[in-house]
Every structure is written in C-alpha cells, then in structure tokens.
Design an enzyme around this catalytic site. Structure first.
Site, PDB file in Angstrom:
ATOM      1  N   HIS A 147       0.863  -1.186   0.000  1.00 18.73           N
ATOM      2  CA  HIS A 147       0.000   0.000   0.000  1.00 18.73           C
ATOM      3  C   HIS A 147       0.899   1.235   0.000  1.00 18.73           C
ATOM      4  CE1 HIS A 147      -3.394   2.557   0.585  1.00 18.73           C
ATOM      5  NE2 HIS A 147      -2.849   3.091   1.659  1.00 18.73           N
ATOM      6  N   ASP A 180       0.696   5.204  -0.305  1.00 22.50           N
ATOM      7  CA  ASP A 180      -0.088   6.429  -0.367  1.00 22.50           C
ATOM      8  C   ASP A 180       0.497   7.344  -1.436  1.00 22.50           C
ATOM      9  OD1 ASP A 180      -2.041   5.914   1.583  1.00 22.50           O
ATOM     10  OD2 ASP A 180      -0.629   6.332   3.176  1.00 22.50           O
ATOM     11  N   ASP A 212      -7.796   1.609   2.364  1.00 26.59           N
ATOM     12  CA  ASP A 212      -7.441   2.609   3.378  1.00 26.59           C
ATOM     13  C   ASP A 212      -8.290   3.871   3.311  1.00 26.59           C
ATOM     14  OD1 ASP A 212      -5.871   3.525   5.532  1.00 26.59           O
ATOM     15  OD2 ASP A 212      -4.527   4.605   4.208  1.00 26.59           O
ATOM     16  N   HIS A 239      -6.999   9.682  -1.122  1.00 25.72           N
ATOM     17  CA  HIS A 239      -7.678   9.665   0.181  1.00 25.72           C
ATOM     18  C   HIS A 239      -6.892  10.320   1.310  1.00 25.72           C
ATOM     19  CE1 HIS A 239      -5.462   5.710   0.434  1.00 25.72           C
ATOM     20  NE2 HIS A 239      -5.189   6.186   1.629  1.00 25.72           N
TER      21      HIS A 239
END
Length: 1447
Positions: free
Chosen positions: A626, A628, A738, A944
């Site tokens: 993951h 970001d 997430d 996000h």
C-alpha cells in the site's frame, strides 16, 4: 531599503572581490566600512573574520567572530550565520592547535545548525585529541607494573581488581599480548565470555605465534560449549607451542572437550542415531570403507589412534563423529593419548539399570508459561539480554566493511532536486564512507559503489548491507532499478541486497544507490508530526556479508512456532506443543555451533509437519504494497517510492515463482512507465505470467466521501482504460483498503465500471461500533450489489505471522456462510511491500495443525472461490460509514473549495465543448487532451490523504498548484468555447449598445440575479452595488442548456426586495417570499415564510450562530474530531451589522465578528427579489490551535431523519442519539445540501465547498474550519472565502426542488457582455431537456472517449421510479444505453419531430411524426439509478442559436 544599507552591500561586494584576489588588507577596509554603514548585518563581520583567518591572524579572527555572535544574538540574526561564526572560531583554534577549544566551538556551531562539514571537523578534532592523549599515556614501564599488580590480585581471586590493573597496563602499552591474555583469564572467571573472547582474539591478532592466546580462546569456546571449535583451537595451540610448555594444559583441555561431547545432550540412543542419520556428513564418513577400517583398528587397538590422528583429514572426521555422539572415549584408556577414541555401541549396557525409561523422567521443573515465553522471545530479540549470543547473532558467518573490498563515492544533488539516473552518473563523485551524515530533509545523494568479493567468500552467497536510516534505490550500471533499501531498525527495514548466490572470490561489482533523505514515513517526529526540514541521516552500515542460511531458516521456523505458542489460546493443545518445541530449540542452540542449528531445525520440523484437517479455515495470501500517493511525503517522492517498492517485489518474484504481488493505482503505473521505462518492461513481463497483479480499476485510491459522482466515474473510467490498454485486462475488484468510509452509491458506480468485487478493511478501525460482517453483499441506494470482503486480519500491512492467521479466523464474522479469507501482506502506507521473511513464514504455515491453511494467490481468484463456495451471505444496504476520521470532511479547507469548483468547471467545459463540436464543428477542436490531463490532475488530488486534508504542507503546495492550473485552463477554455457557440470573436464590435449573453449549463430553466461590471454601453441597470463598480441584472427564465440574451435596461417585472432597520434595532430583509430578521449580532432570529404562513425559526432559538469547539483528538489530529468535542465550545456573540444593498433586485447585510483574539469573520448576507434562498458569503481570517468553527440553525421542524446530498442521490441519517450506531454519526459527510423536512415543509442548508454536516433534533450544523497541528502545523491558518445558503421550501424534501436549487447555488450562469447585433438574433433553444421526470438530473454531457458521439449521464435523485423523456434539438440518429466505460448495453428508440438533416442553405426538411408519438427517447429509471446514454448525432449540423425551432 535604506541608502546606507545599499551602500553597505556595495562595500561588502567590493570586499568579496578583493578577498578573491587575495588583497586581504583592502578587503578588510571595505568590510569595516560596510559595518559602519549598517550594523544590523553580521555577515560583514564574519566576512572580515574569514580574511583574518586567511592571513593567519587567528586571535583577531576569533575576536571578530565572538563579536559577531554577541551582536547577532542581540539582533536575532539568522542561526545559520551564527553557526558559521562558531565554526570559524573552531577552525582558528584548530590552527592554533588548541583542540579543546576547537571541539567546544564546533559543538556550539552544531547546536545552532547541524551541517556535515562541521560535524566532520568535530570528529577530526576529537580523533586527534584521543590520539594525542593515547600517545601521552604510553609508558611500557608503568604498563609492566600494572600488569604485575594485576597478577597479584588474580592470585587472590580478586578478578574485578585484576581487570582494572590489566586494563591500565593495556592503556599504557597496547601492544603487550600478556595483559590481554591475563585479562581474558579474568573475564573467563567472571563468565564474561564475550569480553574474554575479544581479548583472546586480540592476543592472536597482535601475535599469531602466541600460543597462550589460543589456549585462552579454547577455554572460552569450551565455556560456551562450542566443543568442536575448542578442539580445533587446541590443535592450533599445539602447533604454536614450539617449546612444549603448554602441552599438558592443551592436552587436558582436549580431554575435557571429548568428555563433554560424550556426555552432552541428554538424549536417548535412538534420538542420537536418528539425528546422526539425518546428518549427510556423518553418513558419508560412516559409509567410507577406509574410515570403517580405521574405526575398527581403533576399537581393537586404541594405541593405533595416535598414528591416525596425525592425518588432519582423519582427525577432522573423528571429531565430527564425536560431536555427533557416535564416538565416545573408553574410560580406561585416556592415559597420555588425546586421540585414543573408539566406537562403542550406544546399545551395549553392562547393567540393566542403565536402560532409560520411555518416556524419560524430567530432570528439571515444569515449564512456567510466562517465563518461558519471555525466554523464547529473547532468543530472537535484537534488544534483549544476551542478544549478542542469541539466534540473531548467528545470521551472518562473515562480514567486512573494509575499504579494501568496498569503495564508496558520493555526489550530492544541489538543493532539493530529484534527478534521473542518466544525469546523476555524469557528475563528479567524491570519496565517502561510514559515519558521514547526509541531509538535509528531502535532499538526494547518489552513491557509486564498487565492490570486490573477498576470496574467502568463494562458494558462498554474498549480501551487500546498507543502512543509512533512510530510503534508497539500487541501480545497475545500465540504469535498471534493482532493489529498494529501507533504513532503520523497524519491521519494514530492508538493508540487504543479494550480490551473488555463489561467489567466485575476487569478482567485482559496480552499482549506484540513490539516497533519499527521508524515512519510510517522511521526516517528521513520531508518525504524524510535521516534517523536520533539517534532518540528517548517518551512513552507519556498508558491508559485505555471508549469510548463515541455516540460521535464517531456523529463524523463520522458530518465528512460526513461537507465534503459535504465543497467540493461540493458552489452553489450546497446539499452543502447549509449540511452546515446548520453542523451548527445546533454545536449549539445543549453541552460539557459533552450526550443528545446533541443524538440530534446531530438526526439532522444528517435528512440530511443523503436523497437518490440518480438511475442514480447516483457508486463507489466501497476496503480497501488497500500500503506497499512499501522497501523505507524509510529496507526490514527487511517491514516484521514487513506487520504483523502490516495485523493483524489490520483482526481485522476490524471481526468487519465489509462486509469489503474487497485488498492486493498485493507475497513476502510479503511469509514473513508472514514464520515469523508469526499464523497470516498466520488467513489470509487464511479470504481469504477463501472473505474478505482478494490477488491481483496483481506479486512477488512484481515492476518497469516496468528498468527490462528486462524476469524479468517481472518471476515477474508474481513467483507471480501467489504463489497465486495459497496458495490461490487456480490466480489474474486477474495486480495491480501497485505506479510504475513510465508503459512499452509498459506490457499488452501483463500480458495477457500471465492470467491477463486481470490493475489498477494504478500514472499518475495522471504527472506534465506537464493530462492523458486523466480514464477507457480505454491499448494496447501493439503487440495489446494485458488489461482493465485499473485509480482511478479518484487520490490516492491509500483514507481516505473515501466525497471529494474523489466528486473527483471520477469530475475527471472521461470517464463518457460518464462508470458510475462507484474504490476507494482504507486506509493508505499506510508505511503500516497501513484502520481505523475504514474510514469504518464508507463510510457506511454513501452508498446512500446519493449529493454524488455517494458507496458499499464495491473486485477489480475483479469491473472490471467484467465494462465489463458488459460500453458502449464502448477508447484505448491507447504503453507506459504509466510517466511525473515525470525521474531521477529514473539513480539514484543509482550500483543497476542498478547489475540488468543488473544479469539478463543476470541468462539467461546464465538457458541456460547452461537446455542444461546440456540433454547432461549430468546422472551426472548433474538442480539447480532449486538455480535459484528460485536467481530469487526471483532479483525480490525483482526490487521493484519500489529499482532498481529505490529512497530508503534510508540501503536498498541499503541489496540490493547490495543480488545482489552480485546472482553474485557469478550464476558465480560459470555457470562455473561448462559449465564444465559439455564441459566434463572438476578438473582432466583434463592442462600441454598439451592449447586453448580456447567458448560457445555462443546467438542464432546467432558472431565474438569477447577475452581478455585472459597470459599462456605459449596457444602459441603466435596475440596481447598482453599494460600491458602485458593478450592477445587478435580472436573467429571467434562462432555458436549460441554452443561450439567452438580456439587456440591462429591459427586464421582466418583479416585486422589489427591501432592507430596513426596525424600531427595535433588528435588521429585516424581505422579498415576496420571505421575511428574514437578524439581531444586532448578525444571528437570524426570525424567518417567516409568506407563502406557507409559518415561522421557520424555533421560538427563543436562533440561526446563523457561530460556535467554536475545542478540537483535540486522541491522536489523529487532522483526521479526527471526537464525540466529546460537542461538550466544550464557545458561542461567538457580538459583532457589527449594517445594511449594504437596499434593493430592489438584491438586499444585503454586512456582519463583522471577532471570533477570538486571533480570528475574525466578515459576512455578506444576500436576499434576491426573485428567490427563496438566503446566501451567506463569508470571509474568515483564521488563526487557531485545535479549534473547530461551525455555524448552526435551529428550525421549527420535527423529524427523525435528515437528508444529505451524496453522489447521485442522498443519504438519510438519524437526528437522534438513540443507539451507539446513531450516536456515532455525530458528524457526517454531505455535498451540496442537508435538508430537514416534516410533512408539508422543510429547510435545506446548502454549501459551495463544505462537506461536514450534523443534525441533532431540530438543530443543523455546518462545519466550517478546523485548525489541526499534525501533520501540517499550519493547517487552515489564513484567509478563507466560502458560501452557504438557507433554502426554506414548501412540501417535504421528497416533493421539493432542493436538489435543483443546490445545483443553482453551486453552478452559476455563464455570462458575457455582447453587442446588440449579436444578441437580437439569439433564439433560446435547449440542446437537451428532460421532461416528465422532475426527479431525474442530467448531470454530465461529454464527448465519447473514442468517437464523436455524445455521452450523457443522468440519475434519479429522490428514490423513486421515473420515465424520463430525453429530447435534443440536435439531429439524433440513435440512442444507446451504455455503462461508465461507454460500452453499449441496449438500444432506446428516439422519435424525431424536427430532424435537422439535409440542410440546403436556408432550408431544412421537416418530417411529420407518426400519430400519437412524442418527441425524444423514453428512458426508465429505478430509484437512484445512474444511466449513461450514448447519442449518435447526424453529420450535418448548424448553430442552433441562429434558428427559431420552437414548435
């Protein structure tokens, strides 16, 4: 700038020029003159000091620098300048050979500002000082005295005292091996084995012929139970003992070793033989015919052993058999022969009493669980007591950081630039090495690494180890990204890079490392602290190492076994077995003794080979990283993080053929394709064979609360098209692990984009209620369903541990329906992905009794197996509300304002550009590339952690730049496109009488008051603004999707609005619909609806009341607003109110309030003559610390639910706190409106850029501004401009026009001044209109992606069925229903009453319709359904505004 300061600067520049010419005295004169002219800048003094230093006038230099520091302190000079002054003082003292003062001032400089060059000088000074102190202390005579004193203390058994004396002797003479030898003996007495070994090895290092050093080392090895190594050291000691003085001692030591070997283990004969049978080396020795003869001779004649042991190869084999327990000594024949060894059968017993019990009786106390677990934890802990002799200490057989084998050079990139490999390798590199510091934060440093493999490493696997506490990427000489590096000591650390699995010895490797001066989570203090701009990173590890693969394998075995022991319930039988097994492994382990590792693995396999039953829970594990797209680091660093992470994962795919890596976010793929083409090629190769698995189907992992419905469609359109183009397939899985909650229409949008599965785990973070399902159907407002799985491990960063597998079973809330779950493993958030250790552990846990079964797999296969195997599943309807991170609806106000504005700018641009394509097709070029670029930028900013307001300030610097670029380009293109539609050009005459050209980009007619700049050619306006620079014009009944023309001095009749101050001092705004009363503070104390004849404000209550709440979350500052914040607030009273505009078209008040000592508010409240809406144009100067500004209204309305705008529909949420589920929704997300209605009446609260709402009982709140301090310390500090509105309406929300009015509030009419001769020819005709369905909204008009067809997107907004008639004044040839990806689904008939085909100049043919047919296409809608339509338009099209097509 003053004249004196300007002159001073000139003097300094002259001084600098003279300094470079070595005209030092003249330079000093100019610096003195500069200081006389301007004594506020100490750089004149520091420059003068530099000259004095060059002249060798060090005392004068020191004095000037001290003066500069003193004056700089007084005037608060820049800390960097003061640091330079201190450093120069240190340099001067170095020249004066005053090391103490040099060190003192270097430290002062570093206290002010830490720089690598000063740090290096400090280290040099300290090293020189230490060297001199050592030289001054050297005295062989005193060393001899100290050693003798130590000998006397040793005889008295005072070993600590003896150690002190021996240490003093070593300090006086560090070349005397005797002191080291004697101190080693003392340490051995105290069982300080590590220190004893160091001294013994120091003896051997200083004098390889010193036999006593070897005996000391052998004694330590014996104490550590390293008997095999002890014997080898004894043999070396015997070789070095030329005069035989130590022969008896050596012989005794060897005899003790053999005896211990025979007695060790406490295992049965069967266990010994079984272990030996599993040892290939033992089997080779016993199978050797020559060795069989030798062993027989030794059994018959022990004296023959003496001859055989002279052969070192035979001796080594015999020692191996002794170590394995196959040979032991005969008690009667030690004598003087060390090598008299025989092979006695372990099955021969002279007495039946010696036959052991089965099972044997324990000779130790029963295991105490807590103590044993602590002991077992310490066995693999890097920070535990004894970590230097536990399993971790054995992971590498050999290591070297010698410059003989590793040469390191560096080029530091200027500033904070990030440069490509091709540019970096052309630069000039300088030598560097361990201990150097690199920085500051976000800087980049390129290292050239040249490695020579040591010859002793031949035949071995060799690792390159690098740790600089930050991130790095290894490049090959050809520029291929090879592997990422993560520094530090956390679970995400990745220090090793495999150079070769089979070294030849002497071969050379050259590669590069790009060092990024940031950690995995940026440069802040703690996880979410604001970035420290001046962090430096130390290169503390740069080595070549040979791994001990047996130790690594045992480590992975042991981690699994201990995890089972620790994490299964205490009364679970396998937990007990696992703890017993782990403890046995610890007991079997001997540091430095590889055979104990083999034994440990044998014990481990006894446990791990126990298998599961067929009904056990099944886990599919998929690797994941993951990453970001921005968070605690900027977008630019994410690009490098992706390269680091993905190159590493490709390495793992090469190593593990069954390993599969799941990776989302098309934006990151596009970055890699553009920036790292060689890596991109490798990704495509691995994707083709199913190891690199693209997933997600979206441009980025977006927030789903704040983006509009069309934005979510574009996320999926862009993402799916990218995946299909680059990888040949779309994703079936919507992948958002997430994001901070999931909006109610997401399942429908996903299904329309070809995705039928959904994955997340975020709701496991809920801090009030536990979400009740794991595997279930998630249904959107319209009933569309996706199969949802929320990983019961409750993480997307699993580490591949037994605890996570156990949790996957324990937390699975749908076990009665489904017996499988997904484990998403790998380091994440900051990237990284899985480590080899994770894969190794998962392989060991594939089928182990006590754990669920595990296998590697890809995510789509997991969902397909769910579909095939699940019996039945529950359904969750509506939004997946996230009970945390509610502050993200409000944090970082500016990015949210731009998000809303740009969404509607792009909407307007696409509408106009699509129409221009068909009304001005010969001259107009559709801006497809510009639109795609802008949509990609907008979608990127909807990540996000970006649009939500939870990133660092650097991210918002970049994001706002992108948003401004979208704003500027879209605004320009809208103006240019409107001109094309209207037929305006730069040559159009504006000298004639002028009016206003208006285009309504909404599908319904609307009446608005326009504010237009004053222009004498417009004529007299009905009203001028209070400031006189603009006037108000009534645009009456502007048709939807049509051009209308208005003249300022010609307008429809209207009832004037008024603004007065009443006799009691209140302010009253009034029009034909409403009477609104405000008190002297600007609070709304009355709202009377003339049509409904009712008072809307509750008696004794108010509206437009500002409250500031204390806003101190438990941890996640920018993310969270906690439930307790509602308990503590200040109501903002007081203020100034005055009338600004008096009518007749618009009346307005100005309200000014002091919110606090540091924040102010100014507000203009507008009421137009023709509107039921009251607008509040608000400006706030905001400077607070963890405070939350809201505005609230108390209505005379009773309702159990309020309605909140969401993508393509609305959500109903409770207005009470009956249950914990309802209480949890104390702050919710809404878009354009929130509405509270009872039978017959309601009020909507509208916003142009705010997303946080709340309704409790009759009070509605709109969240305006927060002031979080992490991760952005200045979040929302500054000036803010926004609007909100109140819209009272007749009828319940379900029957009112709230949705349309919220669009009107957010999307203004497009207006432009035009000459009369153009305006008089305008005949308003709607390009598109919707009839028979007021509940259907035409949201989007765009050109198709791959053709010139027109795409329309519509939705049903209220939750009812509809049959909408779509009518176009364009010549529609066909209508197809399609999905978001613009694939046709079904045909819809279209009836044309006025087909615009076959134009011959001024004439067109009109076909007669069939009887009873109505124009257009009838499209059926289910409640909340989103429908996408493709229109094929005829080829012959002219500008419709030139024709009166009204039937």
């Amino acid at each position: 700038m003053s004249e004196e300061k300007q002159q001073a600067i000139k003097e300094k520049e002259q001084g600098n020029a003279l300094y470079k010419q070595h005209q030092f005295d003249e330079a000093i004169q100019h610096y003195d003159k500069a200081w006389e002219l301007d004594n506020t800048d100490i750089t004149y003094l520091t420059n003068k000091a530099a000259v004095l230093f060059e002249q060798g006038k060090y005392d004068d230099c020191i004095k000037v620098c001290e003066d500069a520091v003193e004056k700089g302190r007084d005037m608060r000079a820049d800390y960097k300048t003061i640091a330079k002054a201190y450093a120069r003082i240190g340099n001067a003292y170095m020249k004066k050979d005053d090391l103490d003062n040099a060190i003192k001032y270097y430290n002062k400089s570093l206290t002010e500002h830490r720089t690598p060059d000063v740090l290096a000088k400090l280290r040099e000074a300290e090293k020189l000082k230490a060297q001199r102190e050592k030289e001054a202390y050297y005295d062989p005579k005193l060393a001899e005295e100290a050693r003798n004193a130590g000998n006397e203390l040793y005889k008295k058994n005072d070993w600590p005292g003896a150690i002190q004396q021996y240490t003093e002797s070593i300090k006086r003479n560090d070349k005397d091996v005797r002191a080291y030898s004697n101190r080693s003996a003392c340490y051995l007495k105290l069982l300080a084995l590590s220190e004893a070994m160091k001294d013994a090895e120091k003896c051997i290092e200083l004098d390889p012929e010193f036999a006593r050093g070897y005996t000391r080392k052998a004694a330590v090895e014996f104490a550590k139970k390293d008997y095999s190594e002890c014997l080898e050291t004894c043999m070396l000691a015997k070789e070095k003992d030329k005069d035989g003085k130590l022969s008896h001692e050596i012989q005794q030591q060897m005899m003790k070793c053999y005896a211990a070997m025979n007695a060790q283990g406490g295992e049965s004969q069967e266990e010994t033989l079984k272990r030996a049978a599993n040892d290939p080396e033992v089997q080779r020795i016993l199978g050797d015919p020559v060795m069989q003869q030798i062993l027989q001779q030794m059994q018959q004649d022990p004296m023959a052993a003496q001859e055989h042991l002279k052969n070192p190869q035979i001796a080594a084999k015999i020692r191996k058999l002794i170590a394995a327990g196959i040979l032991k000594k005969r008690k009667s024949v030690w004598g003087t022969l060390v090598g008299a060894m025989i092979n006695e059968s372990r099955h021969d017993y002279s007495d039946v009493k010696n036959i052991p019990f089965r099972p044997p009786a324990t000779q130790t106390p029963r295991l105490i669980r807590s103590i044993t677990i602590d002991r077992c934890n310490n066995f693999t802990s890097g920070g535990a007591n004894g970590n230097n002799i536990n399993l971790l200490s054995q992971l590498y057989r050999a290591r070297t950081d010698s410059e003989e084998f590793i040469k390191v050079h560096v080029w530091s990139v200027p500033g904070l630039k990030r440069v490509p490999f091709e540019e970096a390798v052309l630069q000039e590199f300088r030598p560097t090495g361990l201990g150097e510091w690199f920085g500051p934060s976000w800087s980049t440093h390129w290292f050239l690494i040249q490695v020579t493999i040591p010859v002793p490493f031949a035949g071995k696997e060799v690792h390159f180890l690098w740790n600089s506490d930050n991130e790095g990427l290894i490049f090959g000489e050809d520029g291929m990204p090879l592997q990422g590096l993560t520094g530090g000591a956390g679970s995400d650390a990745r220090h090793e890079y495999i150079l070769t699995t089979n070294a030849q010895g002497g071969e050379k490797y050259t590669f590069y490392i790009e060092m990024a001066c940031n950690g995995m989570f940026g440069t802040g203090n703690g996880l979410i602290g604001p970035p420290d701009p001046n962090r430096f990173f130390n290169l503390n590890e740069c080595e070549l190492a040979v791994p001990n693969n047996e130790a690594w394998a045992l480590l992975y075995d042991y981690q699994v076994i201990l995890g089972i022991a620790r994490d299964l319930p205490e009364d679970h039988i396998r937990a007990s077995h696992a703890l017993y097994t782990a403890n046995r492994i610890v007991n079997a382990f001997k540091p430095g003794y590889d055979k104990s590792l083999v034994e440990g693995r044998r014990i481990a396999q006894e446990f791990l080979k126990q298998r599961n039953g067929g009904a056990q829970h099944r886990v599919m594990a998929t690797g994941h990283c993951h990453l970001d797209t921005a968070w605690l680091w900027p977008f630019a660093e994410t690009i490098r993080k992706a390269a680091r992470s993905w190159s590493t994962q490709i390495n793992l795919m090469d190593k593990y053929s069954d390993y599969k890596f799941t990776c989302s976010q098309a934006q990151q793929y596009e970055w890699i394709k553009r920036k790292y083409p060689k890596l991109w090629t490798r990704i495509l190769e691995k994707a083709a064979i199913g190891q690199f698995c693209p997933i997600g189907g979206t441009w980025i992992e977006m927030d789903t609360n704040i983006p509009s419905g069309e934005s979510l469609c574009r996320q999926m359109l862009l993402g799916q098209r990218f995946f299909e183009k680059e990888f040949g397939a779309r994703s079936e899985v919507l992948w958002l692990p997430d994001s901070f909650g999931y909006s109610s229409q997401l399942p429908q949008i996903a299904r329309l984009a070809g995705m039928k599965y959904f994955f997340t785990q975020k709701l496991s973070w809920n801090n009030i209620n536990k979400f009740p399902y794991t595997t279930f159907y998630w249904s959107s407002l319209d009933g569309s369903k996706v199969l949802c799985h929320m990983a019961p491990s409750e993480t997307y960063n699993a580490q591949g541990t037994p605890e996570e597998l156990i949790r996957s079973v324990r937390n699975h809330r749908d076990k009665e329906y489904s017996n499988t779950s997904l484990l998403v493993f790998g380091n994440g958030d900051g990237g990284g992905g899985p480590l080899s250790s994770m894969i190794e552990r998962l392989k060991r846990m594939e089928d182990v009794d006590g754990l669920p079964k595990v296998r590697m797999g890809n995510v789509p296969d997991f969902y397909k197996s769910l579909e095939d195997e699940a019996h039945e599943l529950s359904t969750w309807k509506g939004e997946l509300y996230f009970e945390l991170h509610r502050g993200t609806y409000t944090s970082q106000s500016l990015i949210k304002r731009y998000n809303r504005k740009n969404e509607y700018l792009l909407r307007d641009l696409e509408t106009l550009a699509t129409l221009a394509l068909y009304t001005n097709s010969k001259e107009f070029i559709y801006p497809q590339q510009d639109l795609e670029t802008m949509w990609k930028m907008l979608c990127l900013c909807q990540f996000h952690d970006v649009v939500t307001g939870s990133s660092i300030s650097m991210v918002y610097d970049d994001a706002i730049d992108m948003m401004v670029e979208i704003d500027e380009i879209a605004t320009r293109l809208i103006s240019e496109t409107a001109d094309k539609i209207w037929g305006l050009s730069s040559t159009t005459s504006l000298l004639l009488r002028q009016g206003i050209m208006v285009f309504n980009t909404l599908p319904w007619s609307r009446t608005e008051v326009l504010e237009i700049p004053v222009n004498e050619n417009l004529g007299v306006m009905p009203q001028y603004s209070a400031f006189g620079n603009s006037g108000f014009v009534l645009a009456n009944d502007a048709l939807g999707f049509a051009t209308s023309a208005y003249f300022a001095d010609q307008y429809s009749a209207f009832t004037p609005a008024s603004a007065v101050i009443s006799s009691n001092g209140t302010f009253v705004l009034e029009n034909s619909y409403l009477q609104v009363v405000f008190d002297k503070d600007g609070s709304m104390i009355g709202l009377y609806d003339k049509e409904a004849k009712r008072q809307v404000i509750s008696a004794g209550q108010r509206g437009n009341v500002f409250k500031i709440f204390d806003d101190i979350p438990l941890f996640w500052d920018a993310w969270d607003v906690e439930i307790y914040h509602l308990e503590k607030f200040d109501t903002v009273d007081g203020g100034n109110v005055r009338i600004l505009d008096h009518g007749p078209l618009r009346v307005s008040l100005v309200v000014e309030k002091k919110l606090s000592e540091t924040s102010q508010l100014r507000q203009q409240i507008n009421l137009n003559a023709t509107s039921r809406r009251i607008d509040f144009e608000t400006e706030v100067d905001w400077d607070e610390n963890r405070r939350f500004l809201k505005v609230e209204f108390a209505w005379n309305i009773l309702a159990d639910h309020a309605f909140y705008d969401t993508q393509f529909g609305h959500n109903q949420r409770p207005t009470h706190y009956n249950t914990s589920w309802e209480s949890a929704k104390f702050e919710v997300c809404g878009h354009k409106y929130a509405d509270i209605s009872e039978f017959g009446y309601g009020v909507a609260l509208m916003s142009d850029s705010k997303y946080g709402f709340a309704t409790h009982e009759n009070v509605m709140r709109l969240s305006l501004l927060r002031s979080a301090k992490a991760p952005d310390a200045k979040s929302d500090i500054g000036r803010h401009v926004f609007k909100y509105a109140i819209y009272p309406h007749n009828g319940h929300f379900m029957q009112a026009d709230v949705v349309r009015e919220s669009y009107n509030f957010n999307i203004p009419l497009l207006a432009k001044i035009a000459p009369e001769d153009v305006l008089v020819n305008v005949k308003p005709v709607s390009y598109f209109k919707i009839e028979d369905a007021p509940n259907v909204i035409l949201e989007t008009i765009k050109k198709a992606e791959d053709s010139n067809d027109i795409i329309l997107r519509l939705y049903e907004a209220y939750g009812g069925h509809a049959k909408a008639r779509l009518i176009s004044s364009l010549p529609v040839e066909s209508v197809q229903l399609c999905n978001i990806l613009e694939e046709d689904l079904s045909f819809v008939p279209y009836v044309t009453l006025n087909p615009m085909k076959n134009f011959n100049d001024d004439v067109y043919n009109t076909l007669s319709p069939m009887p009873d047919e109505e124009e257009g296409a009838v499209i059926a809608f289910d409640p909340f359904q989103v429908v996408t339509v493709r229109l094929k338009i005829g080829a012959d099209v002219v500008s419709l505004d030139q024709w009166d097509l009204t039937l």
